[in-house]
Design an enzyme around this catalytic site. Sequence first.
Site, PDB file in Angstrom:
ATOM      1  N   HIS A   1       0.807  -1.214   0.000  1.00  0.00           N
ATOM      2  CA  HIS A   1       0.000   0.000   0.000  1.00  0.00           C
ATOM      3  C   HIS A   1       0.848   1.276   0.000  1.00  0.00           C
ATOM      4  CE1 HIS A   1      -4.232  -1.631   0.767  1.00  0.00           C
ATOM      5  NE2 HIS A   1      -3.475  -2.616   0.326  1.00  0.00           N
TER       6      HIS A   1
ATOM      7  N   SER B   1      -0.505  -1.034  -6.131  1.00  0.00           N
ATOM      8  CA  SER B   1      -0.430  -2.288  -6.879  1.00  0.00           C
ATOM      9  C   SER B   1       0.202  -2.068  -8.232  1.00  0.00           C
ATOM     10  CB  SER B   1      -1.835  -2.861  -7.063  1.00  0.00           C
ATOM     11  OG  SER B   1      -2.448  -3.057  -5.815  1.00  0.00           O
TER      12      SER B   1
ATOM     13  N   LYS C   1     -14.582  -8.160  -7.518  1.00  0.00           N
ATOM     14  CA  LYS C   1     -13.822  -9.025  -8.424  1.00  0.00           C
ATOM     15  C   LYS C   1     -13.132 -10.150  -7.640  1.00  0.00           C
ATOM     16  CE  LYS C   1     -10.782  -8.407 -12.378  1.00  0.00           C
ATOM     17  NZ  LYS C   1     -10.290  -7.430 -13.331  1.00  0.00           N
ATOM     18  N   ASP C   2     -12.520  -9.780  -6.524  1.00  0.00           N
ATOM     19  CA  ASP C   2     -11.832 -10.783  -5.707  1.00  0.00           C
ATOM     20  C   ASP C   2     -12.812 -11.816  -5.153  1.00  0.00           C
ATOM     21  OD1 ASP C   2      -9.402  -9.690  -6.159  1.00  0.00           O
ATOM     22  OD2 ASP C   2      -9.116  -8.829  -4.165  1.00  0.00           O
TER      23      ASP C   2
ATOM     24  N   GLU D   1       5.448 -33.760  -0.555  1.00  0.00           N
ATOM     25  CA  GLU D   1       4.214 -33.211  -1.088  1.00  0.00           C
ATOM     26  C   GLU D   1       4.520 -32.480  -2.393  1.00  0.00           C
ATOM     27  OE1 GLU D   1       0.778 -33.108   1.188  1.00  0.00           O
ATOM     28  OE2 GLU D   1       1.933 -34.808   0.497  1.00  0.00           O
TER      29      GLU D   1
END
Lengths: 420, 207, 265
Positions: free
Chosen positions: A223, A227, A251-252, A295
């Site tokens: 921030h 972005s 959107k997220d 894994e």
Amino acid sequence: MTKKQEMTQKQTNKTLQNPILKWIDDRLPIIGLLQREYIDYPTPRNVNYFWSFGAIATIMLLVMIVTGLVLAMQYTAHVDLAFSSVQRIMRDVNYGWLLRTIHMNGASMFFLAVYIHLYRGMYYGSYKKPRELLWILGVVIFLLMMATAFTGYVLPWGQMSYWAATVITNLFSAIPIIGEQVVAFLWGGFSVDNPTLNRFFVLHFLLPFVILAVVFLHIAALHVTGSNNPDGIDVKSARDTLPFHPYITSKDSLAILVFAIGYAMVVFYAPNFLNHPDNAIPANPLSTPEHIVPEWYFLPFYAILRAIPNKLLGVLGLFGGVAILFFLPFLDRSKIRSCRYRPLYRWLLWLFVIDTMFLGWLGSKPAEEPYILWARLGTVYYFGFFLVLTPLISLIERPAKLPASISEPVLKTSDHPRDS
Amino acid sequence: MVEAKIGGIESENNQGKSGQGKSGQGKHDQGKAEEHQASERREFLGLLAGATGAVGAAAFSWPLIDSLNPAKDVLALASLEVNLESLEEGQSITVKWRGRPVFIRHRTQEETKQAEETDWKKLRDPQSDSQRVKNPQYIVVVGICTHLGCVPLGQKEVAQRGEYGGWFCPCHGSHYDESGRARKGPAPLNLAVPPYEFIKDATIRIG
Amino acid sequence: MKKNTRVIKNALIIASCIVLLLTILPIKSNAASETSPLEKQSWPFKGILGHFDKTSLRRGYEVYTQVCAACHGMRFLHYRDLRELGYSKAQVVALAALNEVEDGPNDEGEYYSRLALPSDIFISPFPNDAAARVANNNVLPPDLSLMVAEKAAQGGADFIYALMIGYKEAPEGSELKEGLYYNTAFKGQEIAMPPPLFEDIIDFSDGTEASIQQMGFDVAQFLAWAADPSLEQRKRIGLRVIIFLGIFLIIAIMYKRRVWTRAHS
């Protein structure tokens, strides 16, 4: 604090309608902070769905922490009881099977989200100036996640848990001179045993909260710079951005839901798909399973380890494979951020993505020819990409023309520039 | 410098936000009503999405909470059989059932008589002795004070049985009689009687 | 309309990423087994709304107690779990009471044996692993609680069934080691477990004919249940969760599109 910021803060404060929120904010300006960072936060208007994986990863971290908390209340960290306490969770604890399958598969889903997040950062140059520290904090999170996932994998105390713990801790025996002592220190004994399990449980409990703290720093750093965006160009005017809420939140949410549906399908219909069947056998220090594989999210690095015939170099390769990410911002000399405008580097990066998947596939294969040779080739490209191609490519690459601003192509044609 | 820049954008952005409706109006003359309708629908959808999310979060929190309730193995804890043959008149034993003490006392005839003859209707938790025993010789109660959960005294030494000859809780001074009924002190209820049955003359199964 | 296609395009990108990664990454290291491919049985517990066939599970339990339990324990199962097979409370008490367990110490400080209760775990045929080895030609009969999960890579319940019906005469010329038996399903075709099932070795209480296939099928399903007792609940809840998320997704898509129309104008 600059004068301008102070003014913005006062402005936000003034706009608070709710008297209780205003009262709090006058004394502790946290409401205004949330308002600024999660509602007004100006986000480039052209961010695509790959930008949602940060939010998805955050959600995954929270899901892991809440399910982990209640699971920890039922789990017993003792070599004689660990396996049966997990069986008790699966059979007797109310919804224990659900919480455990969510947690167990959550690790994979978390890594999946983070890997996409990481590739996205690489493709769109999100690690470049001024976001170097943001990227480095991200790699720190990635490392902490690996440590957390590994210690967590040991807790059910099945055969794969035990032998994963043995093999991974033995990596440290490659350290010259003091290797053996270091391993004994890690184990708290002469083999992976009760002291090891106990400390792994404590670390597995602690590390997620460390991750949470670093995530806060990661977001704080984000921030500060704002972005990045698919064009990789700086925000030039207010027309280039949209407030975080409701644009990015809506959107997220959509992306999170699509991800959640995939996650739910794994949890409810293929809960053991990502699980190794040998972990259904309680740990037996006297016999190693025929094929031990980590894994999936460790496989590329595991393949690098096995590709290098020297023990010390192999271990260095494994750790170096992760550590090299720290240096990416300083290895890449190109001023252009986004691969959209880097016609050459784009293909090398895609090749890198394929290379890591290829290495992952090789990591699951037995250590024999031709897999070893292929893994060597994959390892050469992996390090070559970072150490040779990335620094040198900017010398020969002729970047495509950058758009004048973020809003220009969006608003003019209301069509997205093509990605490839 | 970057900070100042962002700050600038932010304030511009705020202006932009408030000005957005205006610019929309400028573009379409009849746009105002449409815009209003659209914003209403948007708000409704936002609320709907938020509410659905809240329902989902609530549903997800239930397994988390329920997992802390007693698990199947805890609920299925074995019932307990106790042989009372060796328990002589006037003696007490304490057994552990579901992790709590259960008091079993073989009452003397005098104690039984006293318990039966008490004017129980005036007690704070009125119960007759016959409601509380299966075999008047034996009183079986959960040994947990109904005040705040301490374990009362009186199992070992007669002197500690309190003013009513049953049990005495030292934590806050509650007195119970030979039938385990609360008689004095802060305890609001009689000592609980666990579910049990006599499977033989002198053998009980608790639970 | 363009926004429409973009939403779809973006959704497709995300979906294909997930699919790609899920298919590429978790490649199981299936040890190349030399056994013939397993015949897939039509298990009722497969599929989105799969459930166990309770009559088959009860028969499987009979096979387990009357045959397998002579050598194999199931230490993660309690008699109370049999309620899920459709037995009543009283039946479970009676089934548990067919077994004796060690308990103690009692008030005299002695260990004693008593009838098993629903809260007890399935009795173990041997007091410890060493005793189990000594009694079985130095081979430990594994615990069966999680056998189907352990054998997931070999086919799970299909593998158990194939193993049960896989005992054959060793082909001419092949020599079996001392104490091993020929089984088509087992790795290397040599298994230390003697053939457990014979026609009519038990009498099913529901009168079903006890063929080897029938017993093998029932016991395989019973072991599948034992390894994954929450399967039915999981699939039931899973369907609801996915339907809920689907509806939520539709709302989220509508909301997102409604919000973003403003950004594009």
